[in-house]
Design a protein around this motif. Structure first.
Motif, PDB file in Angstrom:
ATOM      1  N   THR A 160      11.055 -17.230 -30.130  1.00 31.92           N
ATOM      2  CA  THR A 160      12.111 -17.861 -31.015  1.00 31.92           C
ATOM      3  C   THR A 160      11.977 -19.405 -30.661  1.00 31.92           C
ATOM      4  OG1 THR A 160      13.723 -15.868 -30.783  1.00 31.92           O
ATOM      5  CG2 THR A 160      14.615 -17.958 -31.220  1.00 31.92           C
ATOM      6  N   LEU A 161      11.878 -19.705 -29.375  1.00 32.15           N
ATOM      7  CA  LEU A 161      11.557 -21.341 -29.338  1.00 32.15           C
ATOM      8  C   LEU A 161      10.410 -21.802 -29.700  1.00 32.15           C
ATOM      9  CD1 LEU A 161      13.504 -21.466 -25.641  1.00 32.15           C
ATOM     10  CD2 LEU A 161      14.277 -22.461 -27.854  1.00 32.15           C
ATOM     11  N   ASP A 162       9.509 -21.311 -29.485  1.00 28.94           N
ATOM     12  CA  ASP A 162       7.981 -21.542 -30.219  1.00 28.94           C
ATOM     13  C   ASP A 162       8.169 -21.659 -31.641  1.00 28.94           C
ATOM     14  OD1 ASP A 162       6.111 -21.794 -27.883  1.00 28.94           O
ATOM     15  OD2 ASP A 162       6.811 -19.887 -27.412  1.00 28.94           O
ATOM     16  N   LEU A 163       8.704 -20.829 -32.163  1.00 24.29           N
ATOM     17  CA  LEU A 163       8.972 -20.599 -33.866  1.00 24.29           C
ATOM     18  C   LEU A 163       9.852 -21.947 -33.983  1.00 24.29           C
ATOM     19  CD1 LEU A 163       9.115 -19.557 -36.638  1.00 24.29           C
ATOM     20  CD2 LEU A 163      11.102 -17.898 -35.975  1.00 24.29           C
ATOM     21  N   ALA A 164      11.034 -22.239 -33.227  1.00 30.70           N
ATOM     22  CA  ALA A 164      11.632 -23.301 -33.728  1.00 30.70           C
ATOM     23  C   ALA A 164      10.905 -24.710 -33.600  1.00 30.70           C
ATOM     24  CB  ALA A 164      12.878 -23.304 -32.695  1.00 30.70           C
ATOM     25  N   ARG A 165      10.110 -24.730 -32.537  1.00 25.30           N
ATOM     26  CA  ARG A 165       9.028 -26.001 -32.604  1.00 25.30           C
ATOM     27  C   ARG A 165       7.987 -26.136 -33.771  1.00 25.30           C
ATOM     28  NH1 ARG A 165       8.861 -24.261 -27.281  1.00 25.30           N
ATOM     29  NH2 ARG A 165      10.349 -24.987 -26.147  1.00 25.30           N
ATOM     30  N   GLY A 166       7.759 -24.879 -34.113  1.00 26.63           N
ATOM     31  CA  GLY A 166       6.897 -24.803 -35.573  1.00 26.63           C
ATOM     32  C   GLY A 166       7.611 -25.279 -36.614  1.00 26.63           C
ATOM     33  N   LEU A 167       8.725 -24.852 -36.728  1.00 25.15           N
ATOM     34  CA  LEU A 167       9.849 -25.320 -37.894  1.00 25.15           C
ATOM     35  C   LEU A 167       9.898 -26.814 -37.539  1.00 25.15           C
ATOM     36  CD1 LEU A 167      12.245 -22.081 -38.003  1.00 25.15           C
ATOM     37  CD2 LEU A 167      10.122 -22.857 -39.812  1.00 25.15           C
ATOM     38  N   GLY A 168      10.110 -27.240 -36.424  1.00 20.39           N
ATOM     39  CA  GLY A 168      10.426 -28.772 -36.305  1.00 20.39           C
ATOM     40  C   GLY A 168       9.142 -29.445 -36.946  1.00 20.39           C
ATOM     41  N   LEU A 169       7.858 -29.078 -36.514  1.00 19.15           N
ATOM     42  CA  LEU A 169       6.795 -29.612 -36.989  1.00 19.15           C
ATOM     43  C   LEU A 169       6.693 -29.517 -38.558  1.00 19.15           C
ATOM     44  CD1 LEU A 169       4.379 -30.531 -35.655  1.00 19.15           C
ATOM     45  CD2 LEU A 169       3.428 -28.525 -35.651  1.00 19.15           C
ATOM     46  N   ALA A 170       7.160 -28.633 -39.243  1.00 20.52           N
ATOM     47  CA  ALA A 170       7.167 -28.181 -40.621  1.00 20.52           C
ATOM     48  C   ALA A 170       8.123 -29.119 -41.274  1.00 20.52           C
ATOM     49  CB  ALA A 170       7.419 -26.831 -41.045  1.00 20.52           C
ATOM     50  N   ASN A 171       9.073 -29.597 -40.602  1.00 21.69           N
ATOM     51  CA  ASN A 171      10.060 -30.553 -41.004  1.00 21.69           C
ATOM     52  C   ASN A 171      10.088 -31.779 -40.978  1.00 21.69           C
ATOM     53  OD1 ASN A 171      13.045 -30.228 -42.190  1.00 21.69           O
ATOM     54  ND2 ASN A 171      13.603 -31.706 -40.437  1.00 21.69           N
ATOM     55  N   LEU A 172       8.646 -32.151 -40.134  1.00 22.18           N
ATOM     56  CA  LEU A 172       8.385 -33.734 -39.809  1.00 22.18           C
ATOM     57  C   LEU A 172       8.220 -34.635 -40.911  1.00 22.18           C
ATOM     58  CD1 LEU A 172       7.707 -35.366 -37.301  1.00 22.18           C
ATOM     59  CD2 LEU A 172       5.439 -34.541 -37.746  1.00 22.18           C
ATOM     60  N   LEU A 173       7.343 -34.192 -42.068  1.00 26.03           N
ATOM     61  CA  LEU A 173       7.031 -35.067 -43.012  1.00 26.03           C
ATOM     62  C   LEU A 173       7.790 -34.939 -44.452  1.00 26.03           C
ATOM     63  CD1 LEU A 173       3.298 -35.116 -42.592  1.00 26.03           C
ATOM     64  CD2 LEU A 173       4.822 -36.472 -41.555  1.00 26.03           C
TER      65      LEU A 173
END
Lengths: 196, 196
Positions: A160-173
């Motif tokens: 869940t937390l690793d997914l959250a970080r991946g989603l953070g990355l997807a929201n970066l740009l």
């Protein structure tokens, strides 16, 4: 007495430097985050800044510790506002998967990426990152009401937390909110059987 | 005829510049990846480099396109080596969740983070990133034998790739293989009911 006591003043200065460092990191990246830029943004003299944080690495250690604490604090506050009742999976999933979509994650990301090509920065960041990660995990377990003695539960919370970080990355740009919301609904369904 | 034909030679030079750019990005980051550094590493004159790629942004567009194609190619090769049979969830989960743990992800990450503070770079990267993301999604659907007309399946495939990127981030500063393997086993179990 109108003047702030000295100790208080010192704490305020320290905090302003940390806030300015986080802002600079998120906006300008690691290369743009020099002590002079941070001091100027904080409205603090270069000398005073260096009194609190002799090196840029010292400032970063303090900032990462602060970012981690803030994140946990935010989670706890939002958790207190959750509805009681059996199915907390969706609101908790939303809370956790939105965790890394703001300025603080952007600041941390600049640091991680800079650390990947900078051994001195890496040496201070790795243990800090591990500590912050453990804290986030502990709070996520609590919020989900997860029983980690059950097989697979620990790994599901980690995912869940690793997914959250991946989603953070997807929201970066670009703003990824709509897509993230759909993933979150599905994620909550997948969490149901695993967590309590 | 011992000399390479001119067209062939031009393609080789182009490819060497792209390879060098990816290496430089992963090792030195965006700030360290100047045209001179890339040209020198590729063993190509500055003039020849600029003939192929007039600006650093042009080189980056080519490199990201190349990184995306390579990733898809790698996935297809590894997919061809998978055992036949009903339960492909574990080997496919392993393949997908290991996807972003190498030099190519590190290179891409430097670009994304640099683009978050650089509007010109962002303008070229965002559409490219979307294209590469769609390709990865298409291949993941194929590998998982997922039926996206079923509710939640599309989001589960997306979550798999976002999780993979989060795991890539977790592997950036320290070797996270052991933890990732445990998450992967659990993830494969969670995928079973959702994908075909």
């Amino acid at each position: 007495m109108l003047r702030e006591p000295r100790q208080e003043r010192s704490r305020t200065t320290r905090r302003r430097l940390i806030d300015a460092a986080v802002e600079c990191l998120a906006e300008l990246g690691w290369h743009g985050t020099t002590m002079s830029v941070v001091a100027e943004r904080a409205g603090v003299s270069r000398g005073a800044a260096q009194h609190h944080f002799p090196t840029r690495e010292d400032l970063v250690v303090a900032a990462v510790g602060y970012l981690g604490d803030e994140q946990i604090e935010e989670l706890r506050e939002r958790a207190a506002a959750l509805p009681a009742g059996p199915s907390r999976a969706l609101p908790v999933a939303r809370m956790l998967l939105d965790l890394y979509t703001g300025e603080k994650f952007r600041a941390a990301l600049h640091l991680w990426v800079a650390a990947s090509t900078d051994a001195a920065l890496r040496a201070v960041l790795v243990p800090l990152q591990a500590k912050v990660g453990r804290e986030a995990h502990r709070v996520a377990v609590e919020l989900l009401g997860a029983d980690e003695s059950q097989a697979g539960v620990r790994e599901t919370v980690q995912a869940t937390l690793d997914l959250a970080r991946g989603l953070g990355l997807a929201n970066l740009l670009a703003d990824d909110t709509a897509r993230r919301q759909q993933i979150t609904s599905q994620w909550a369904k997948m969490l149901e059987p695993v967590v309590g």
